[in-house]
Scaffold this motif. Structure first.
Motif, PDB file in Angstrom:
ATOM      1  N   LEU A  53       1.198  -1.011   0.146  1.00  0.00           N
ATOM      2  CA  LEU A  53       0.386   0.247  -0.402  1.00  0.00           C
ATOM      3  C   LEU A  53       0.901   1.205  -0.372  1.00  0.00           C
ATOM      4  CD1 LEU A  53      -2.689  -1.004   2.595  1.00  0.00           C
ATOM      5  CD2 LEU A  53      -2.760  -1.348   0.173  1.00  0.00           C
ATOM      6  N   THR A  54       0.397   2.063  -1.032  1.00  0.00           N
ATOM      7  CA  THR A  54       1.287   3.558  -0.935  1.00  0.00           C
ATOM      8  C   THR A  54       0.195   4.614  -0.907  1.00  0.00           C
ATOM      9  OG1 THR A  54       3.113   4.416  -1.472  1.00  0.00           O
ATOM     10  CG2 THR A  54       1.697   3.665  -3.659  1.00  0.00           C
ATOM     11  N   GLY A  55       0.468   5.725  -0.635  1.00  0.00           N
ATOM     12  CA  GLY A  55       0.086   6.715  -1.099  1.00  0.00           C
ATOM     13  C   GLY A  55       0.876   8.552  -0.994  1.00  0.00           C
ATOM     14  N   ALA A  56      -0.046   9.160  -0.888  1.00  0.00           N
ATOM     15  CA  ALA A  56       0.891  10.554  -0.703  1.00  0.00           C
ATOM     16  C   ALA A  56      -0.289  11.526   0.689  1.00  0.00           C
ATOM     17  CB  ALA A  56       0.436  11.124  -1.954  1.00  0.00           C
ATOM     18  N   MET A  57       0.785  11.981   1.116  1.00  0.00           N
ATOM     19  CA  MET A  57       0.860  12.987   1.926  1.00  0.00           C
ATOM     20  C   MET A  57       0.716  14.380   1.320  1.00  0.00           C
ATOM     21  SD  MET A  57       0.940  11.447   5.259  1.00  0.00           S
ATOM     22  CE  MET A  57       0.919  13.391   5.881  1.00  0.00           C
ATOM     23  N   LYS A  58       0.912  14.676   0.234  1.00  0.00           N
ATOM     24  CA  LYS A  58       0.555  15.676  -0.772  1.00  0.00           C
ATOM     25  C   LYS A  58       0.022  15.205  -1.661  1.00  0.00           C
ATOM     26  CE  LYS A  58       5.113  18.709   0.822  1.00  0.00           C
ATOM     27  NZ  LYS A  58       5.787  19.055   0.456  1.00  0.00           N
ATOM     28  N   PRO A  59      -1.420  15.265  -2.057  1.00  0.00           N
ATOM     29  CA  PRO A  59      -2.343  15.100  -3.309  1.00  0.00           C
ATOM     30  C   PRO A  59      -1.055  15.318  -4.659  1.00  0.00           C
ATOM     31  CG  PRO A  59      -3.161  16.562  -1.484  1.00  0.00           C
ATOM     32  CD  PRO A  59      -1.917  16.373  -1.414  1.00  0.00           C
ATOM     33  N   TYR A  60      -1.159  14.342  -5.173  1.00  0.00           N
ATOM     34  CA  TYR A  60      -0.548  14.711  -7.026  1.00  0.00           C
ATOM     35  C   TYR A  60      -0.839  15.834  -7.884  1.00  0.00           C
ATOM     36  CZ  TYR A  60       0.516  13.784 -11.835  1.00  0.00           C
ATOM     37  OH  TYR A  60       1.872  13.706 -12.643  1.00  0.00           O
ATOM     38  N   ALA A  61      -2.098  17.029  -7.211  1.00  0.00           N
ATOM     39  CA  ALA A  61      -2.587  17.851  -7.655  1.00  0.00           C
ATOM     40  C   ALA A  61      -1.661  18.969  -7.235  1.00  0.00           C
ATOM     41  CB  ALA A  61      -3.760  18.821  -7.525  1.00  0.00           C
ATOM     42  N   PHE A  62      -0.673  18.443  -5.972  1.00  0.00           N
ATOM     43  CA  PHE A  62      -0.059  19.627  -5.755  1.00  0.00           C
ATOM     44  C   PHE A  62       1.325  19.605  -6.736  1.00  0.00           C
ATOM     45  CE2 PHE A  62      -2.719  19.706  -2.319  1.00  0.00           C
ATOM     46  CZ  PHE A  62      -3.332  21.072  -2.347  1.00  0.00           C
ATOM     47  N   MET A  63       1.727  20.774  -7.090  1.00  0.00           N
ATOM     48  CA  MET A  63       3.370  20.841  -7.651  1.00  0.00           C
ATOM     49  C   MET A  63       5.047  19.657  -7.003  1.00  0.00           C
ATOM     50  SD  MET A  63       5.183  22.341  -9.819  1.00  0.00           S
ATOM     51  CE  MET A  63       4.222  23.901  -9.942  1.00  0.00           C
ATOM     52  N   GLU A  64       4.531  19.888  -5.631  1.00  0.00           N
ATOM     53  CA  GLU A  64       5.548  19.026  -4.776  1.00  0.00           C
ATOM     54  C   GLU A  64       5.069  17.549  -3.821  1.00  0.00           C
ATOM     55  OE1 GLU A  64       8.038  21.111  -2.756  1.00  0.00           O
ATOM     56  OE2 GLU A  64       8.194  23.005  -4.044  1.00  0.00           O
ATOM     57  N   SER A  65       4.311  16.997  -5.018  1.00  0.00           N
ATOM     58  CA  SER A  65       3.703  15.359  -4.469  1.00  0.00           C
ATOM     59  C   SER A  65       4.148  14.751  -4.049  1.00  0.00           C
ATOM     60  CB  SER A  65       2.220  15.443  -5.290  1.00  0.00           C
ATOM     61  OG  SER A  65       2.191  13.973  -4.850  1.00  0.00           O
ATOM     62  N   ASP A  66       4.569  13.847  -3.124  1.00  0.00           N
ATOM     63  CA  ASP A  66       5.080  12.959  -3.234  1.00  0.00           C
ATOM     64  C   ASP A  66       4.389  11.765  -3.006  1.00  0.00           C
ATOM     65  OD1 ASP A  66       3.168  12.849  -0.846  1.00  0.00           O
ATOM     66  OD2 ASP A  66       4.125  11.808   0.466  1.00  0.00           O
ATOM     67  N   GLY A  67       3.547  11.627  -4.120  1.00  0.00           N
ATOM     68  CA  GLY A  67       2.666  10.135  -4.587  1.00  0.00           C
ATOM     69  C   GLY A  67       3.818   9.723  -5.687  1.00  0.00           C
ATOM     70  N   PRO A  68       4.689  10.684  -6.920  1.00  0.00           N
ATOM     71  CA  PRO A  68       5.274   9.697  -8.094  1.00  0.00           C
ATOM     72  C   PRO A  68       6.613   9.497  -7.296  1.00  0.00           C
ATOM     73  CG  PRO A  68       4.248  11.782  -8.976  1.00  0.00           C
ATOM     74  CD  PRO A  68       4.012  11.572  -7.184  1.00  0.00           C
ATOM     75  N   PHE A  69       7.206   9.341  -5.936  1.00  0.00           N
ATOM     76  CA  PHE A  69       8.054   8.485  -5.761  1.00  0.00           C
ATOM     77  C   PHE A  69       7.350   7.725  -5.294  1.00  0.00           C
ATOM     78  CE2 PHE A  69      10.633   8.699  -2.022  1.00  0.00           C
ATOM     79  CZ  PHE A  69      12.315   8.556  -2.628  1.00  0.00           C
ATOM     80  N   ASN A  70       6.495   7.947  -3.731  1.00  0.00           N
ATOM     81  CA  ASN A  70       6.235   6.958  -3.242  1.00  0.00           C
ATOM     82  C   ASN A  70       5.633   5.584  -4.233  1.00  0.00           C
ATOM     83  OD1 ASN A  70       6.726   7.759  -0.688  1.00  0.00           O
ATOM     84  ND2 ASN A  70       4.647   9.117  -0.572  1.00  0.00           N
ATOM     85  N   LEU A  71       5.139   6.025  -5.273  1.00  0.00           N
ATOM     86  CA  LEU A  71       4.352   4.857  -5.820  1.00  0.00           C
ATOM     87  C   LEU A  71       5.676   4.169  -6.858  1.00  0.00           C
ATOM     88  CD1 LEU A  71       2.519   2.793  -7.452  1.00  0.00           C
ATOM     89  CD2 LEU A  71       1.677   5.128  -9.147  1.00  0.00           C
ATOM     90  N   GLY A  72       6.904   4.848  -7.330  1.00  0.00           N
ATOM     91  CA  GLY A  72       8.174   3.937  -7.837  1.00  0.00           C
ATOM     92  C   GLY A  72       7.997   3.259  -6.851  1.00  0.00           C
ATOM     93  N   ALA A  73       8.205   3.825  -5.361  1.00  0.00           N
ATOM     94  CA  ALA A  73       8.616   3.028  -4.787  1.00  0.00           C
ATOM     95  C   ALA A  73       8.494   1.559  -4.437  1.00  0.00           C
ATOM     96  CB  ALA A  73       9.247   3.488  -3.278  1.00  0.00           C
ATOM     97  N   ALA A  74       7.847   2.246  -4.327  1.00  0.00           N
ATOM     98  CA  ALA A  74       6.024   0.452  -3.941  1.00  0.00           C
ATOM     99  C   ALA A  74       6.483  -0.792  -5.299  1.00  0.00           C
ATOM    100  CB  ALA A  74       5.130   1.391  -4.220  1.00  0.00           C
ATOM    101  N   PHE A  75       6.486  -0.102  -6.535  1.00  0.00           N
ATOM    102  CA  PHE A  75       6.841  -0.732  -7.520  1.00  0.00           C
ATOM    103  C   PHE A  75       8.263  -1.300  -7.166  1.00  0.00           C
ATOM    104  CE2 PHE A  75       3.454   1.097  -9.586  1.00  0.00           C
ATOM    105  CZ  PHE A  75       1.776   0.155  -9.423  1.00  0.00           C
ATOM    106  N   THR A  76       9.421  -0.146  -7.050  1.00  0.00           N
ATOM    107  CA  THR A  76      10.558  -1.307  -7.077  1.00  0.00           C
ATOM    108  C   THR A  76      10.720  -2.432  -6.000  1.00  0.00           C
ATOM    109  OG1 THR A  76      11.411   0.997  -7.559  1.00  0.00           O
ATOM    110  CG2 THR A  76      13.134  -0.001  -6.232  1.00  0.00           C
ATOM    111  N   VAL A  77      10.546  -2.449  -5.238  1.00  0.00           N
ATOM    112  CA  VAL A  77      10.159  -2.856  -3.669  1.00  0.00           C
ATOM    113  C   VAL A  77       9.149  -4.565  -3.583  1.00  0.00           C
ATOM    114  CG1 VAL A  77      11.363  -1.615  -2.766  1.00  0.00           C
ATOM    115  CG2 VAL A  77       8.721  -1.780  -2.242  1.00  0.00           C
ATOM    116  N   VAL A  78       7.447  -4.420  -4.607  1.00  0.00           N
ATOM    117  CA  VAL A  78       7.416  -4.709  -4.004  1.00  0.00           C
ATOM    118  C   VAL A  78       7.166  -6.898  -4.473  1.00  0.00           C
ATOM    119  CG1 VAL A  78       5.893  -4.829  -6.502  1.00  0.00           C
ATOM    120  CG2 VAL A  78       4.908  -5.956  -4.415  1.00  0.00           C
ATOM    121  N   THR A  79       8.697  -6.173  -5.502  1.00  0.00           N
ATOM    122  CA  THR A  79       8.629  -8.260  -5.888  1.00  0.00           C
ATOM    123  C   THR A  79       9.459  -8.179  -4.781  1.00  0.00           C
ATOM    124  OG1 THR A  79      10.591  -7.365  -7.539  1.00  0.00           O
ATOM    125  CG2 THR A  79       7.987  -7.917  -8.033  1.00  0.00           C
ATOM    126  N   LEU A  80      10.321  -7.915  -3.640  1.00  0.00           N
ATOM    127  CA  LEU A  80      11.615  -8.431  -3.138  1.00  0.00           C
ATOM    128  C   LEU A  80      11.406  -8.418  -1.580  1.00  0.00           C
ATOM    129  CD1 LEU A  80      14.242  -5.282  -4.417  1.00  0.00           C
ATOM    130  CD2 LEU A  80      14.112  -7.629  -5.380  1.00  0.00           C
TER     131      LEU A  80
END
Length: 102
Positions: A53-80
Motif C-alpha cells: 500500500l502506498t499513497g501521498a501526504m501531498k496530493p498529486y495536484a500539488f506541484m511537490e507531491s510525494d505520490g510519484p516517488f512513493n508509487l515508484g518506490a512501491a513498484f521497486t520493492v514489491v517483488t523483493l
C-alpha cells in the motif's frame, strides 16, 4: 480514505484473494492506510501474495507531491518483499501493520 468502510476493505480483501498476480500495489489515502494494511495482512500471508500500500501526504495536484516517488518506490520493492501486506512511504518499508500509525 476516511470514507472507507469495513465493507470496502472486504472488497479489497476479495480482490487480493481473486487476483492471479503474486505482487500487488494499491494506492490508498493516508488517513486509514494502517487499518487497511491490518485488514489485508492475513489474506496476503494466507495466499502467499505480497501487497504494498502506498499513497501521498501531498496530493498529486500539488506541484511537490510525494505520490510519484512513493508509487515508484512501491513498484521497486514489491517483488523483493516477503508475502504479507506492507506500506511503502518516503523511501521506507513498513512491514508490520501493527506498528504503522497515522
Amino acid at each position: 480514505s476516511l470514507e472507507l468502510t469495513k465493507g470496502d476493505r472486504e472488497v479489497l480483501d476479495a480482490a487480493v484473494r481473486a487476483a492471479p498476480q503474486q505482487y500487488i500495489v494499491i494506492t490508498h489515502g493516508t488517513d486509514t492506510l494502517n487499518v487497511t494494511a491490518k485488514a489485508l495482512q492475513r489474506t496476503a500471508i494466507a495466499t502467499g501474495k505480497t501487497v504494498v500500500l502506498t499513497g501521498a501526504m501531498k496530493p498529486y495536484a500539488f506541484m511537490e507531491s510525494d505520490g510519484p516517488f512513493n508509487l515508484g518506490a512501491a513498484f521497486t520493492v514489491v517483488t523483493l518483499l516477503p508475502p504479507g501486506c506492507h506500506v511503502v512511504f518516503h523511501g521506507k518499508v513498513f512491514s508490520d501493520p501493527e506498528l504503522i500509525v497515522k
